[in-house]
Motif scaffolding. Structure first.
Motif, PDB file in Angstrom:
ATOM      1  N   VAL A 432       0.837  -1.194   0.000  1.00  0.00           N
ATOM      2  CA  VAL A 432       0.000   0.000   0.000  1.00  0.00           C
ATOM      3  C   VAL A 432       0.875   1.248   0.000  1.00  0.00           C
ATOM      4  N   ALA A 433       0.632   2.144  -0.962  1.00  0.00           N
ATOM      5  CA  ALA A 433       1.287   3.446  -0.965  1.00  0.00           C
ATOM      6  C   ALA A 433       0.558   4.325   0.041  1.00  0.00           C
ATOM      7  N   ASN A 434       1.090   4.352   1.257  1.00  0.00           N
ATOM      8  CA  ASN A 434       0.432   5.014   2.388  1.00  0.00           C
ATOM      9  C   ASN A 434       0.820   6.487   2.356  1.00  0.00           C
ATOM     10  N   ARG A 435       0.100   7.247   1.545  1.00  0.00           N
ATOM     11  CA  ARG A 435       0.519   8.576   1.107  1.00  0.00           C
ATOM     12  C   ARG A 435       0.892   9.509   2.254  1.00  0.00           C
ATOM     13  N   GLU A 436      -0.016   9.736   3.188  1.00  0.00           N
ATOM     14  CA  GLU A 436       0.240  10.755   4.205  1.00  0.00           C
ATOM     15  C   GLU A 436       1.082  10.248   5.365  1.00  0.00           C
ATOM     16  N   SER A 437       1.400   8.954   5.362  1.00  0.00           N
ATOM     17  CA  SER A 437       2.399   8.441   6.301  1.00  0.00           C
ATOM     18  C   SER A 437       3.796   8.513   5.709  1.00  0.00           C
ATOM     19  N   ASN A 438       3.882   8.826   4.403  1.00  0.00           N
ATOM     20  CA  ASN A 438       5.164   8.841   3.689  1.00  0.00           C
ATOM     21  C   ASN A 438       5.881   7.507   3.812  1.00  0.00           C
ATOM     22  N   GLY A 454      10.196   3.190   4.820  1.00  0.00           N
ATOM     23  CA  GLY A 454      10.221   4.548   4.286  1.00  0.00           C
ATOM     24  C   GLY A 454       9.950   5.576   5.364  1.00  0.00           C
ATOM     25  N   LYS A 455      10.373   6.793   5.091  1.00  0.00           N
ATOM     26  CA  LYS A 455      10.110   7.927   5.961  1.00  0.00           C
ATOM     27  C   LYS A 455      10.115   9.191   5.114  1.00  0.00           C
ATOM     28  N   ASN A 456       9.602  10.266   5.671  1.00  0.00           N
ATOM     29  CA  ASN A 456       9.555  11.515   4.935  1.00  0.00           C
ATOM     30  C   ASN A 456      10.963  12.060   4.710  1.00  0.00           C
ATOM     31  N   GLY A 457      11.274  12.403   3.469  1.00  0.00           N
ATOM     32  CA  GLY A 457      12.586  12.943   3.166  1.00  0.00           C
ATOM     33  C   GLY A 457      12.876  12.897   1.681  1.00  0.00           C
ATOM     34  N   THR A 458      14.084  13.248   1.338  1.00  0.00           N
ATOM     35  CA  THR A 458      14.500  13.291  -0.066  1.00  0.00           C
ATOM     36  C   THR A 458      15.654  12.351  -0.381  1.00  0.00           C
ATOM     37  N   ALA A 459      16.195  11.675   0.622  1.00  0.00           N
ATOM     38  CA  ALA A 459      17.313  10.756   0.393  1.00  0.00           C
ATOM     39  C   ALA A 459      16.821   9.510  -0.336  1.00  0.00           C
ATOM     40  N   PHE A 463      10.483   9.047   1.149  1.00  0.00           N
ATOM     41  CA  PHE A 463       9.303   9.383   0.364  1.00  0.00           C
ATOM     42  C   PHE A 463       8.759  10.747   0.757  1.00  0.00           C
ATOM     43  N   SER A 464       8.092  11.366  -0.196  1.00  0.00           N
ATOM     44  CA  SER A 464       7.237  12.511   0.059  1.00  0.00           C
ATOM     45  C   SER A 464       5.937  12.253  -0.694  1.00  0.00           C
ATOM     46  N   PHE A 465       4.931  11.806   0.030  1.00  0.00           N
ATOM     47  CA  PHE A 465       3.628  11.478  -0.545  1.00  0.00           C
ATOM     48  C   PHE A 465       3.738  10.415  -1.639  1.00  0.00           C
ATOM     49  N   PRO A 466       4.127   9.187  -1.302  1.00  0.00           N
ATOM     50  CA  PRO A 466       4.124   8.114  -2.307  1.00  0.00           C
ATOM     51  C   PRO A 466       2.699   7.838  -2.783  1.00  0.00           C
ATOM     52  N   GLN A 467       2.527   7.715  -4.097  1.00  0.00           N
ATOM     53  CA  GLN A 467       1.171   7.567  -4.632  1.00  0.00           C
ATOM     54  C   GLN A 467       1.008   6.327  -5.503  1.00  0.00           C
ATOM     55  N   GLY A 468       1.778   6.180  -6.577  1.00  0.00           N
ATOM     56  CA  GLY A 468       1.650   4.997  -7.417  1.00  0.00           C
ATOM     57  C   GLY A 468       2.580   3.893  -6.964  1.00  0.00           C
ATOM     58  N   ILE A 469       2.187   2.637  -7.241  1.00  0.00           N
ATOM     59  CA  ILE A 469       3.008   1.512  -6.796  1.00  0.00           C
ATOM     60  C   ILE A 469       2.724   0.318  -7.712  1.00  0.00           C
ATOM     61  N   ALA A 470       3.784  -0.393  -8.114  1.00  0.00           N
ATOM     62  CA  ALA A 470       3.617  -1.526  -9.028  1.00  0.00           C
ATOM     63  C   ALA A 470       4.841  -2.427  -8.951  1.00  0.00           C
ATOM     64  N   ASP A 482       7.237   8.340  -6.107  1.00  0.00           N
ATOM     65  CA  ASP A 482       7.509   9.230  -4.979  1.00  0.00           C
ATOM     66  C   ASP A 482       7.069  10.627  -5.408  1.00  0.00           C
ATOM     67  N   SER A 483       5.765  10.862  -5.316  1.00  0.00           N
ATOM     68  CA  SER A 483       5.154  11.984  -6.026  1.00  0.00           C
ATOM     69  C   SER A 483       5.661  13.336  -5.569  1.00  0.00           C
ATOM     70  N   GLY A 484       5.792  13.535  -4.256  1.00  0.00           N
ATOM     71  CA  GLY A 484       6.240  14.818  -3.752  1.00  0.00           C
ATOM     72  C   GLY A 484       7.669  15.141  -4.119  1.00  0.00           C
ATOM     73  N   ASN A 485       8.463  14.109  -4.394  1.00  0.00           N
ATOM     74  CA  ASN A 485       9.842  14.310  -4.840  1.00  0.00           C
ATOM     75  C   ASN A 485       9.981  14.191  -6.355  1.00  0.00           C
ATOM     76  N   ASP A 486       8.859  14.000  -7.053  1.00  0.00           N
ATOM     77  CA  ASP A 486       8.833  13.985  -8.522  1.00  0.00           C
ATOM     78  C   ASP A 486       9.821  12.972  -9.098  1.00  0.00           C
ATOM     79  N   ARG A 487       9.695  11.735  -8.621  1.00  0.00           N
ATOM     80  CA  ARG A 487      10.609  10.700  -9.072  1.00  0.00           C
ATOM     81  C   ARG A 487       9.961   9.330  -8.888  1.00  0.00           C
ATOM     82  N   VAL A 488      10.612   8.312  -9.454  1.00  0.00           N
ATOM     83  CA  VAL A 488      10.213   6.918  -9.261  1.00  0.00           C
ATOM     84  C   VAL A 488      11.361   6.209  -8.568  1.00  0.00           C
ATOM     85  N   GLU A 489      11.055   5.438  -7.525  1.00  0.00           N
ATOM     86  CA  GLU A 489      12.082   4.684  -6.806  1.00  0.00           C
ATOM     87  C   GLU A 489      11.836   3.188  -6.974  1.00  0.00           C
TER      88      GLU A 489
END
Length: 650
Positions: A432-438, A454-459, A463-470, A482-489
């Motif tokens: 589950v991409a638990n968005r507001e728990s980062n 995961g935890k809130n951050g940029t390293a 994560f910052s608001f993870p949304q999609g997951i596959a 990792d939507s808030g950081n505008d990237r895919v991890e």
């Protein structure tokens, strides 16, 4: 915990891939290009049935204010404000009820206040970056008239300048001085003139004292001092009406007397000005303080007492905003108890007098459904966003069950505005991409919490608001938007899903349809083809992107190509690889499903009308979020109509 193992078992190099891959933009492909691609096998779908319909709690209250006859309750999860009769406890009238940004509509609004002098209601429409103002007629409300609330005007807009907001979190009125105070989530309190029947509010000034760290609600005390919840600093800041910081209330972070164990949200001062009540949301309690004054302004405070959660109907599950009345009653909104608690208070304690509403959402039933997944046994898993749960059932809708609850980050089983889910091949575990728990939380197929990482951050791995997951079917790795950081991890999961190891990062920040390929602005949906090609809904940039597994090349699709009229993607939230290899897009802003080849050639566009989908109450459009396949059957989450639809490609 994310394990950052530097050993050889890593499947990908631990470097950012954003600048290292070749970039290709496909938006300029001419009509007819790619026509040699194999035609889609799946036809445009048609409506079969509504698998799950609306399933809403009696209320999702986040703030409350009052006049002599009504409690005005902000029901965020149902996008409305209701007037509750103080004598009967029943809903008398309402405004809103449909998510939107038009006059009289709300997003996830978070605060409100009532100007009893002018009979006007102010609502902080948080995600729409504005404050809406309504007139109110008690006589029309008494007759349950839809005209009891009348939209007058709004003020504010998104931005960082004077009179603009980065999330409008709080609002309070001072009818004596003629001012409205509005909280800008970026860390400021703004002062506006009050709205009148002939003149809208105008911006005056702003202040933030020593700096506000994610401020939330605000209130004006009887002496006109302004109290602001400085949430992430775990305190209440007290200002005079000129915006000068006087002092702070609270003993900091913790669980002791006068402390706050999580972001404190709501604040209200008693009618006589002697007590201030503050919700300790994480501690599920209310902290009460004595206020000291020099006759003009407050000068300090002492701790008075704690109002602890009760049991049964009096339990505090998600305490949020509150207000006090002239007859010494305290009203507390309980967002995840779905309740409005009424208490009577004295200088030394408080007792519950009534608990209103409190009915949990039914099962089956959804409120703003988002991600969809189909398990190998045919069961359908859906992210029931507003109800803070994962719901699953058989393909015919029978055997509905759920797991999850609103809780704190890293709390096992807690789901906090989760966005999407992925089912791991082989194990059937639900990620589950638990968005507001980062965070990403892993559950067994029946809901036992297996792992949180995961935890809130940029390293790397943050994560910052993870949304999609596959999952990538070629190697079993996990991909997260990792939507808030505008990237895919990308992550490798250990055996038994006991740990997650970061492998690689793709992408960086880029704004607009013309941003270079491989740059994102709030990516939301993600899917991986059988050959490993990654497909991403680059949502705010209004485009779809793919990444070749062999070359690492990113390709951009701002629209489809081919014959007929082509309409550019608009806020696409979901992307799915169909069983025939075609790419299906939940083109939410255009209220349609789009199917295209892997080179962008249009297969079809399907709307509610073309698919024969019946109109929802008050709306004939669809708002597609996620698409999932089970053979020839297609499941679609229609987010704002609160339903999951069954479609057929035959």
């Amino acid at each position: 915990m994310v394990v950052r193992d530097k050993g050889a078992r890593m499947r990908l190099s631990k470097v950012s891939m954003a600048a290292a891959v070749p970039l290709v933009v496909a938006a300029a492909v001419l009509p007819g290009a790619g026509a040699s691609a194999a035609p889609a096998v799946l036809a445009a779908p048609s409506y079969v049935s509504t698998l799950v319909g609306p399933g809403q709690a009696s209320m999702y209250p986040v703030d409350v204010t009052q006049d002599s006859s009504y409690y005005f309750v902000l029901d965020a999860g149902r996008y409305r404000v209701v007037a509750v009769s103080r004598s009967t406890g029943a809903t008398a009238c309402q405004i809103g009820g449909l998510q939107g940004s038009g006059p009289g509509q709300f997003g996830d609004a978070r605060a409100l206040d009532y100007d009893a002098t002018h009979n006007e209601l102010y609502v902080a429409d948080t995600p729409n970056n504005r404050v809406e103002v309504f007139s109110f007629s008690a006589s029309l409300c008494a007759s349950n008239s839809s005209s009891a609330f009348t939209f007058l005007s709004q003020f504010g807009a998104k931005g960082s300048g004077p009179g603009q907001f980065n999330q409008a979190y709080g609002v309070a009125v001072d009818p004596v001085d003629g001012w409205a105070y509005a909280v800008n989530g970026a860390g400021w309190v703004q002062k506006w003139t009050l709205t009148t029947a002939t003149k809208p509010s105008t911006y005056l000034s702003q202040f933030n004292g020593a700096g506000l760290n994610q401020p939330r609600q605000v209130t004006v005390a009887p002496n006109h001092d302004v109290l602001v919840m400085n949430a992430r600093d775990h305190e209440c800041d007290v200002f005079n009406s000129a915006g000068s910081l006087l002092f702070t209330v609270g003993n900091g972070e913790g669980t002791g007397p006068g402390q706050f164990s999580d972001d404190p949200r709501g604040v209200s001062v008693s009618e006589n000005g002697n007590l201030v009540f503050i919700t300790d949301s994480g501690g599920k309690r209310i902290e009460v303080f004595n206020l000291q004054s020099n006759g003009t302004n407050y000068t300090g405070w002492t701790f008075a007492y704690t109002i602890a959660s009760g049991t049964g109907a009096s339990q505090f599950v998600g305490p949020r905003g509150l207000t006090t009345t002239s007859d010494n009653h305290l009203l507390l909104t309980d967002e995840w108890g779905f309740s409005l608690h009424e208490l009577s208070f004295t200088p030394t304690g408080a007792t519950v007098t009534r608990n209103l509403f409190g009915t949990a959402p039914p099962l089956p039933g959804v409120n703003s459904p988002r991600g969809l997944q189909i398990a190998t046994n045919g069961q359908i898993y859906m992210v029931d966003y507003w109800n803070q749960r994962i719901e699953y059932m058989n393909a015919n809708g029978s055997g509905a069950s759920s797991f999850g609850f609103r809780g704190n980050p890293s709390q096992k089983g807690a789901i906090n505005f989760a966005w999407s889910a992925a089912i791991q091949p082989g194990t059937g575990d639900v990620f589950v991409a638990n968005r507001e728990s980062n965070q990403v939380e892993v559950f067994s197929p029946t809901g036992t919490s297996v792992l949180i990482f995961g935890k809130n951050g940029t390293a790397n791995g943050d994560f910052s608001f993870p949304q999609g997951i596959a999952f990538d079917p070629t190697n079993g790795t996990l991909l997260v938007d990792d939507s808030g950081n505008d990237r895919v991890e990308r992550f490798t999961m250990s055996s038994g899903d006991t740990s997650a190891t970061w492998d690689a990062t793709y992408g960086s920040k880029g704004m607009g349809k013309t941003a270079p390929a491989g740059e994102f602005n709030n990516p939301t949906g993600i899917a991986v083809a059988p050959n490993g090609t990654i497909w991403v809904a680059d949502t705010v940039n209004n485009r779809i992107q793919s990444r070749s597994t062999t070359s690492g090349t990113w390709t951009v699709f701002t629209t489809t190509t081919g014959s007929g009229e082509q309409i550019g993607f608009k806020v696409p939230w979901g992307v799915t690889v169909a069983p025939d290899g075609s790419i299906w897009v939940a083109d939410t802003g255009n209220n349609r499903i789009v199917s295209m080849s892997t080179t962008g050639v249009d297969n079809f566009n399907a709307t509610a009308a073309s698919m024969g989908i019946p109109a929802a109450p008050k709306d004939s459009l669809i708002y597609p979020f996620a698409i999932a396949f089970s053979g020839d059957t297609v499941y679609l989450s229609d987010i704002w109509n609160n339903r999951v639809l069954t479609l057929s490609t035959h």
